[in-house]
Design an enzyme around this catalytic site. Sequence first.
Site, mmCIF file in Angstrom:
data_model
loop_
_atom_site.group_PDB
_atom_site.id
_atom_site.type_symbol
_atom_site.label_atom_id
_atom_site.label_comp_id
_atom_site.label_asym_id
_atom_site.label_seq_id
_atom_site.Cartn_x
_atom_site.Cartn_y
_atom_site.Cartn_z
ATOM 1 C CB CYS A 232 41.474 32.434 37.109
ATOM 2 S SG CYS A 232 42.145 33.943 37.460
ATOM 3 C CG ASN A 233 40.156 35.470 41.127
ATOM 4 O OD1 ASN A 233 39.199 35.712 40.785
ATOM 5 N ND2 ASN A 233 41.326 36.279 41.066
ATOM 6 C CB SER B 82 40.468 41.934 41.570
ATOM 7 O OG SER B 82 39.516 42.063 40.841
#
Length: 497
Positions: free
Chosen positions: A50-51, A109
Amino acid sequence: MSLLVVGLSHRSAPVSVLERASLAAETQAKLLQDTLAAEPAVEAAVLATCNRIELYADVDKFHAGVAELSTLLAQHSGVGLDELTPYLYVHYEDRAVHHLFSVACGLDSMVVGEGQILGQIKDALALGQELHTAGRLLNDLFQQALRVGKRAHSETGIDRAGQSLVTFGLEQLAAGADVAGWARGKRALVIGAGSMSSLAAATLARAGVAEIVVANRTRARADRLVEILHQPGGTGVAARAVEMAAVTGELTRADVVVSCTGATGLVLTAEAVAGALGLAFDPASEVPVASVPAPPADPDRHAAWVENGAAGTVRQAVRRATVPAQGAGPVRLALLDLAMPRDIDGATARLDGVRLVDIESLAEASADAPMAADVDQVRTIVADEVAAFGAAQRAAHITPTVVALRTMAAGVVAGEIARLDGRLPDLDEKQRAEISQTVRRVVDKLLHAPTVRVKQLASEPGGAGYADALRELFDLDPQTVAAVSRADLNDPNRGRS
């Protein structure tokens, strides 16, 4: 080893760009196949979360590889190359290994220390293995990354520094309140039934929500998630599954919504949310997008640009420019959007009584989160593992040459013993065996020290040339060396953990 990674993440690009560049599962497969068909690449793997979107490849030419991988990312993401290039970062050889190991440990992250990335790395490796695009280098690299990530979580307190994106998102929705106290008694709607949505449902259940409704495009997967929530020994939360068509109606009953689907368009529009709350919505009241400074266009300079924090400055500027203030009044509906591209219309944040937390706001909030002291210990682990991986790869590079040398020596011994048989036909079996063993011992002893030493030298930085030296000195057949390499690569037990 000529490992190259080209990618973009929340550290280098605004979420609006990541959202547009996101890759569906079938697109990832096509990207891998096209990368392997490109001349500079012999192996490929894609890590898409997602990132982040990262393309890993074993290439024979650096500049050609960067150009080709960048072009392929642009083609398959649908974002123009000129627009995408400023946000791309490039890592090569040891820096690429260091990057993936840092990612695996949760250091890169959005929420430092989160462990979900390990599952995503495992999925990336599985896809490469399934499509046969991951060869010796990438199998070794991703397997080792998984081991390094597990080591970081087991030997340090990095877990204290991080948490799952779901938990972090719920904390943002709770706005400083205890999540369990905030969630207790609420009715939750979970849209999607994948790994992230399942984690969200489980987290909400543990937090004490009164009811969870699961909606998914495939009803069977929603039913399965509900069954898991109902399993003996669970939280005992009331849960039921509904069709996606029922989402609008469920909005009128929900207090909190978590959405994470693979949809390419919006799942919840501002109009739908406003209608569920009985509010009016003016789509014309948009907040203009301000211009923000662009990152360096040269990919070679991009890693330093990201590490120096300039990417965060741009990201925060984009955040301030594109995301309107949250609506006024007490929160009637809390929305958590964990999808990329986004599921929930950003304009819902302007509705009175609505609180929206999405990937973009989580990125901004996590930038200010305190880092645990254990992060330094994890960085030391990463540095040590990068050095060990590089040494192992360099040593492995010379192994086929050493095997070919010993094979050649064995052939010479066999030939000489055969000639001896012709000259001394009266030798009995015991005499012949003793002579054969003596000759082999002499050859083994002569080769032992040089082959052990050359492996040690080859494992050091700059040691790649020793394989070429051996081939030249002993006039080894390149086809024999290549055959050893192919046999090693085709070993069915290779890459299994």
